[in-house]
Design a protein around this motif. Structure first.
Motif, mmCIF file in Angstrom:
data_model
loop_
_atom_site.group_PDB
_atom_site.id
_atom_site.type_symbol
_atom_site.label_atom_id
_atom_site.label_comp_id
_atom_site.label_asym_id
_atom_site.label_seq_id
_atom_site.Cartn_x
_atom_site.Cartn_y
_atom_site.Cartn_z
ATOM 1 N N ASP A 102 89.376 -81.859 0.735
ATOM 2 C CA ASP A 102 89.231 -82.847 1.803
ATOM 3 C C ASP A 102 90.585 -83.220 2.418
ATOM 4 O OD1 ASP A 102 87.353 -84.091 3.324
ATOM 5 O OD2 ASP A 102 87.321 -85.936 2.146
ATOM 6 N N LEU A 103 91.367 -82.187 2.738
ATOM 7 C CA LEU A 103 92.701 -82.371 3.296
ATOM 8 C C LEU A 103 92.748 -81.920 4.748
ATOM 9 C CD1 LEU A 103 94.938 -80.959 0.421
ATOM 10 C CD2 LEU A 103 94.804 -83.335 1.145
ATOM 11 N N TRP A 104 93.595 -82.576 5.511
ATOM 12 C CA TRP A 104 93.907 -82.160 6.876
ATOM 13 C C TRP A 104 95.344 -81.689 6.888
ATOM 14 C CZ3 TRP A 104 90.219 -82.022 10.598
ATOM 15 C CH2 TRP A 104 89.044 -82.717 10.335
ATOM 16 N N TYR A 105 95.683 -80.885 7.856
ATOM 17 C CA TYR A 105 97.038 -80.333 7.944
ATOM 18 C C TYR A 105 98.092 -81.436 7.889
ATOM 19 C CZ TYR A 105 101.055 -77.784 9.777
ATOM 20 O OH TYR A 105 102.299 -77.231 9.947
ATOM 21 N N HIS A 106 97.884 -82.510 8.614
ATOM 22 C CA HIS A 106 98.894 -83.576 8.671
ATOM 23 C C HIS A 106 99.058 -84.310 7.332
ATOM 24 C CE1 HIS A 106 95.256 -85.959 9.499
ATOM 25 N NE2 HIS A 106 95.945 -87.003 9.066
ATOM 26 N N LEU A 107 98.127 -84.115 6.406
ATOM 27 C CA LEU A 107 98.235 -84.749 5.094
ATOM 28 C C LEU A 107 98.950 -83.874 4.064
ATOM 29 C CD1 LEU A 107 94.634 -86.262 4.834
ATOM 30 C CD2 LEU A 107 96.758 -87.466 5.421
ATOM 31 N N LEU A 108 99.219 -82.624 4.414
ATOM 32 C CA LEU A 108 99.883 -81.719 3.488
ATOM 33 C C LEU A 108 101.362 -82.084 3.338
ATOM 34 C CD1 LEU A 108 98.419 -78.320 4.759
ATOM 35 C CD2 LEU A 108 97.669 -79.633 2.767
ATOM 36 N N THR A 109 101.945 -81.618 2.250
ATOM 37 C CA THR A 109 103.390 -81.830 2.058
ATOM 38 C C THR A 109 104.142 -80.936 3.047
ATOM 39 O OG1 THR A 109 103.648 -80.048 0.446
ATOM 40 C CG2 THR A 109 103.028 -82.228 -0.428
ATOM 41 N N ASP A 110 105.395 -81.238 3.268
ATOM 42 C CA ASP A 110 106.208 -80.421 4.173
ATOM 43 C C ASP A 110 106.272 -78.973 3.692
ATOM 44 O OD1 ASP A 110 106.648 -82.519 5.887
ATOM 45 O OD2 ASP A 110 108.622 -83.027 5.051
ATOM 46 N N GLU A 111 106.354 -78.779 2.382
ATOM 47 C CA GLU A 111 106.413 -77.426 1.818
ATOM 48 C C GLU A 111 105.106 -76.673 2.073
ATOM 49 O OE1 GLU A 111 107.717 -74.024 0.369
ATOM 50 O OE2 GLU A 111 108.997 -75.770 0.681
ATOM 51 N N GLN A 112 103.977 -77.356 1.919
ATOM 52 C CA GLN A 112 102.683 -76.719 2.185
ATOM 53 C C GLN A 112 102.546 -76.360 3.674
ATOM 54 O OE1 GLN A 112 100.300 -79.905 0.527
ATOM 55 N NE2 GLN A 112 99.671 -78.625 -1.207
ATOM 56 N N LYS A 113 102.962 -77.258 4.536
ATOM 57 C CA LYS A 113 102.913 -76.981 5.981
ATOM 58 C C LYS A 113 103.776 -75.776 6.313
ATOM 59 C CE LYS A 113 102.191 -81.757 7.454
ATOM 60 N NZ LYS A 113 102.812 -82.904 8.138
ATOM 61 N N LYS A 114 104.948 -75.723 5.690
ATOM 62 C CA LYS A 114 105.867 -74.610 5.938
ATOM 63 C C LYS A 114 105.224 -73.289 5.517
ATOM 64 C CE LYS A 114 110.526 -73.072 4.746
ATOM 65 N NZ LYS A 114 111.700 -73.337 3.937
ATOM 66 N N GLN A 115 104.540 -73.276 4.366
ATOM 67 C CA GLN A 115 103.873 -72.060 3.893
ATOM 68 C C GLN A 115 102.773 -71.620 4.861
ATOM 69 O OE1 GLN A 115 102.466 -72.579 -0.126
ATOM 70 N NE2 GLN A 115 104.490 -73.167 -0.885
ATOM 71 N N ILE A 116 101.951 -72.564 5.274
ATOM 72 C CA ILE A 116 100.862 -72.233 6.204
ATOM 73 C C ILE A 116 101.433 -71.747 7.539
ATOM 74 C CG2 ILE A 116 98.974 -73.200 7.581
ATOM 75 C CD1 ILE A 116 98.345 -75.026 5.209
ATOM 76 N N ASP A 117 102.425 -72.421 8.040
ATOM 77 C CA ASP A 117 103.028 -72.029 9.316
ATOM 78 C C ASP A 117 103.607 -70.623 9.247
ATOM 79 O OD1 ASP A 117 102.332 -74.512 10.304
ATOM 80 O OD2 ASP A 117 104.359 -75.348 10.155
ATOM 81 N N GLU A 118 104.241 -70.292 8.143
ATOM 82 C CA GLU A 118 104.820 -68.952 7.975
ATOM 83 C C GLU A 118 103.720 -67.895 7.909
ATOM 84 O OE1 GLU A 118 107.667 -66.150 7.987
ATOM 85 O OE2 GLU A 118 107.993 -68.287 8.279
#
Length: 190
Positions: A102-118
């Motif tokens: 039950d997570l949204w992108y904006h709730l992820l950690t910076d490291e998780q966002k970086k992984q998804i973005d890559e």
């Protein structure tokens, strides 16, 4: 100078020239009841790079893009279906993880966002087809150039508190207009 820059410079000159004249124009009431001042800047035939007027039901006067042949996309020179599928699979795993937790992108950690973005960046790098860099997905280079001109005209006009529009009697006529305060306009006319 790239073509987009040239078009934007032309648009800037057109708007700046119109803004120098607009104060000397007589105000009038538009169909919405606004008091406006307008300056005729030309027709689409002499302002738009293509020199054409488009109708939604007729597009035979539009030349197809020479690079993509009107498709709007070209084969990606970096295409690799195996790597694309690998990164698409990794992206899907993240989507499932986010949905299950039950997570949204904006709730992820910076490291998780970086992984998804890559992962997404690499997926796009290996995709089979990419947007044509001549027509930018529109299928026609001249339509793209006209779109750049229209957007630039609107942006420069907006910076002056003005707007660009077609004529009421002839949609090929183009005007730059400003809404004026009636009280302010009355003081100027006296």
């Amino acid at each position: 100078m790239i073509i987009e820059e040239t078009i934007r410079n032309d648009a800037k000159e057109i708007i700046e020239s119109a803004m120098k004249e607009i104060d000397s124009e007589e105000s009038y009431m538009d169909n919405s009841g606004n008091t406006i001042k307008s300056v005729f800047i030309g027709t689409c035939f002499n302002i738009m790079p293509s020199g054409k007027y488009y109708m939604p039901f007729a597009c035979s006067n539009v030349k197809m893009c020479p690079k993509c042949k009107g498709k709007g996309e070209i084969t990606n020179p970096n295409a690799n279906s195996a790597l694309y599928d690998e990164y698409r699979y990794k992206e899907q795993k993240w989507i499932v993880f986010m949905r299950n937790n039950d997570l949204w992108y904006h709730l992820l950690t910076d490291e998780q966002k970086k992984q998804i973005d890559e992962i997404r960046k690499m997926k796009e790098y290996y995709v089979e087809k990419i947007e044509c860099n001549v027509c930018h997905g529109l299928g026609s280079e001249e339509v793209y150039k006209d779109q750049v001109m229209q957007k630039a005209l609107e942006e420069y006009a907006d910076k002056h508190g003005a707007y660009v529009h077609s004529g009421e009697g002839d949609p090929c006529d183009m005007f730059v207009s400003i809404v004026v305060d009636e009280d302010e306009d009355m003081e100027v006319e006296e």
